[in-house]
Each structure stands twice: as structure tokens, then as C-alpha cells.
Design a protein around this motif. Structure first.
Motif, PDB file in Angstrom:
ATOM      1  N   TYR A  59       0.642  -1.207   0.233  1.00 38.96           N
ATOM      2  CA  TYR A  59      -0.041   0.011  -0.038  1.00 38.96           C
ATOM      3  C   TYR A  59       0.836   1.046  -0.096  1.00 38.96           C
ATOM      4  O   TYR A  59       1.532   1.504   0.955  1.00 38.96           O
ATOM      5  CB  TYR A  59      -0.987   0.081   1.105  1.00 38.96           C
ATOM      6  N   ASN A  60       0.731   2.164  -0.912  1.00 35.05           N
ATOM      7  CA  ASN A  60       1.293   3.465  -0.984  1.00 35.05           C
ATOM      8  C   ASN A  60       3.071   3.218  -1.003  1.00 35.05           C
ATOM      9  O   ASN A  60       3.679   3.853  -0.196  1.00 35.05           O
ATOM     10  CB  ASN A  60       0.972   4.303   0.022  1.00 35.05           C
ATOM     11  N   THR A  61       3.365   1.928  -1.509  1.00 31.07           N
ATOM     12  CA  THR A  61       4.934   1.713  -1.781  1.00 31.07           C
ATOM     13  C   THR A  61       5.394   1.766  -2.928  1.00 31.07           C
ATOM     14  O   THR A  61       4.664   1.532  -4.012  1.00 31.07           O
ATOM     15  CB  THR A  61       5.129   0.403  -0.850  1.00 31.07           C
ATOM     16  N   ASN A  62       6.781   1.993  -3.089  1.00 29.73           N
ATOM     17  CA  ASN A  62       7.409   1.668  -4.303  1.00 29.73           C
ATOM     18  C   ASN A  62       8.712   0.894  -4.194  1.00 29.73           C
ATOM     19  O   ASN A  62       9.021   0.479  -3.288  1.00 29.73           O
ATOM     20  CB  ASN A  62       8.297   3.195  -4.749  1.00 29.73           C
ATOM     21  N   ILE A  63       8.874   0.342  -5.307  1.00 29.32           N
ATOM     22  CA  ILE A  63      10.190  -0.419  -5.641  1.00 29.32           C
ATOM     23  C   ILE A  63      10.866   0.089  -6.763  1.00 29.32           C
ATOM     24  O   ILE A  63      10.409   1.296  -7.560  1.00 29.32           O
ATOM     25  CB  ILE A  63       9.615  -1.863  -6.220  1.00 29.32           C
ATOM     26  N   GLU A  64      12.095  -0.054  -6.717  1.00 31.58           N
ATOM     27  CA  GLU A  64      13.140   0.229  -7.447  1.00 31.58           C
ATOM     28  C   GLU A  64      13.764  -1.185  -8.306  1.00 31.58           C
ATOM     29  O   GLU A  64      14.020  -1.941  -7.442  1.00 31.58           O
ATOM     30  CB  GLU A  64      14.290   0.999  -6.940  1.00 31.58           C
ATOM     31  N   ILE A  65      13.891  -1.051  -9.587  1.00 32.97           N
ATOM     32  CA  ILE A  65      14.266  -2.170 -10.190  1.00 32.97           C
ATOM     33  C   ILE A  65      15.390  -1.805 -11.103  1.00 32.97           C
ATOM     34  O   ILE A  65      15.294  -0.975 -12.142  1.00 32.97           O
ATOM     35  CB  ILE A  65      13.352  -2.957 -10.967  1.00 32.97           C
ATOM     36  N   LYS A  66      16.641  -2.571 -11.039  1.00 32.71           N
ATOM     37  CA  LYS A  66      17.896  -2.296 -11.844  1.00 32.71           C
ATOM     38  C   LYS A  66      17.994  -3.419 -12.799  1.00 32.71           C
ATOM     39  O   LYS A  66      18.160  -4.669 -12.324  1.00 32.71           O
ATOM     40  CB  LYS A  66      18.697  -1.747 -11.043  1.00 32.71           C
ATOM     41  N   THR A  67      18.452  -3.105 -13.979  1.00 30.90           N
ATOM     42  CA  THR A  67      18.886  -4.254 -14.944  1.00 30.90           C
ATOM     43  C   THR A  67      19.811  -3.749 -15.819  1.00 30.90           C
ATOM     44  O   THR A  67      19.841  -2.553 -16.242  1.00 30.90           O
ATOM     45  CB  THR A  67      17.670  -5.018 -15.523  1.00 30.90           C
ATOM     46  N   ILE A  68      20.734  -4.579 -16.314  1.00 30.61           N
ATOM     47  CA  ILE A  68      21.850  -4.268 -17.496  1.00 30.61           C
ATOM     48  C   ILE A  68      21.527  -5.041 -18.477  1.00 30.61           C
ATOM     49  O   ILE A  68      21.066  -6.152 -18.639  1.00 30.61           O
ATOM     50  CB  ILE A  68      23.062  -4.410 -16.866  1.00 30.61           C
ATOM     51  N   VAL A  69      21.292  -4.331 -19.774  1.00 33.53           N
ATOM     52  CA  VAL A  69      20.683  -4.686 -21.142  1.00 33.53           C
ATOM     53  C   VAL A  69      21.649  -4.066 -22.082  1.00 33.53           C
ATOM     54  O   VAL A  69      22.371  -3.164 -21.792  1.00 33.53           O
ATOM     55  CB  VAL A  69      19.124  -4.634 -21.294  1.00 33.53           C
TER      56      VAL A  69
END
Length: 101
Positions: A59-69
Motif C-alpha cells: 500500500y502506497n509503496t514503491n520499488i526500484e528495479i535495476k537491470t543491465i541490458v
């Protein structure tokens, strides 16, 4: 620029910050572009969609996703993410890097 003896190659680091509810959709998008790995972190902050406290799971939360492509894959991934813009708090950006992966 890398040379044949260099252990690194040109690549693109994509950073995606968005609502936790987008996690499964973003992972599916990454996998559809043959991304071999990514990192997901819970994050908090404030922006155009208000303050994200990351205090209640889901609820009302964020994620950060990192990837190398590759550059080509980053274009396709960013285009796919653009479809979610406006429906959810979401920002994505990329950096040219050199990496071994």
C-alpha cells in the motif's frame, strides 16, 4: 570504448522506480526481452504522485528495479513501460555503462 582485452563491454543500466503493484508486470516485461537478471529494492521518496512511505506492504509503496541490458533491449523495455505511465506512479531512466555480465 572497450578493447578486445578488456573484461567489460558497452551496456545500458535501466533504473525503474514505481508502485509495488507494478512489480509482476515489470518483471514479465523484462523477461519478455530476455533479461537475464535484475535487482529489486523497496524504496521511499516523494514526487509528482505524492509521498511514498514504504510503510505498509503493498500500500502506497514503491520499488526500484535495476537491470543491465543492450541499447536495443533498453529501447523496447522503456517503450513497454511507457504504456503504464499515467495509470501508476512510475519513472524510468537509463545510463550508458561498461560492465561485465
Amino acid at each position: 570504448m572497450s578493447n578486445p582485452a578488456s573484461p567489460v563491454e558497452a551496456a545500458v543500466l535501466i533504473t525503474i522506480i514505481g508502485e509495488t503493484v507494478l512489480k509482476d508486470r515489470i518483471v514479465k516485461l523484462l523477461k519478455s526481452h530476455n533479461v537475464s537478471g535484475y535487482t529489486i529494492s523497496q524504496v521511499q521518496g516523494e514526487g509528482g504522485h505524492g509521498r511514498r512511505l514504504s510503510d505498509l506492504a503493498g500500500y502506497n509503496t514503491n520499488i526500484e528495479i535495476k537491470t543491465i541490458v543492450s541499447l536495443e533491449a533498453s529501447d523496447a523495455i522503456l517503450l513497454g513501460l511507457k504504456e503504464e505511465q499515467g495509470k501508476h506512479a512510475l519513472i524510468a531512466f537509463r545510463h550508458n555503462i561498461e560492465a561485465f555480465y
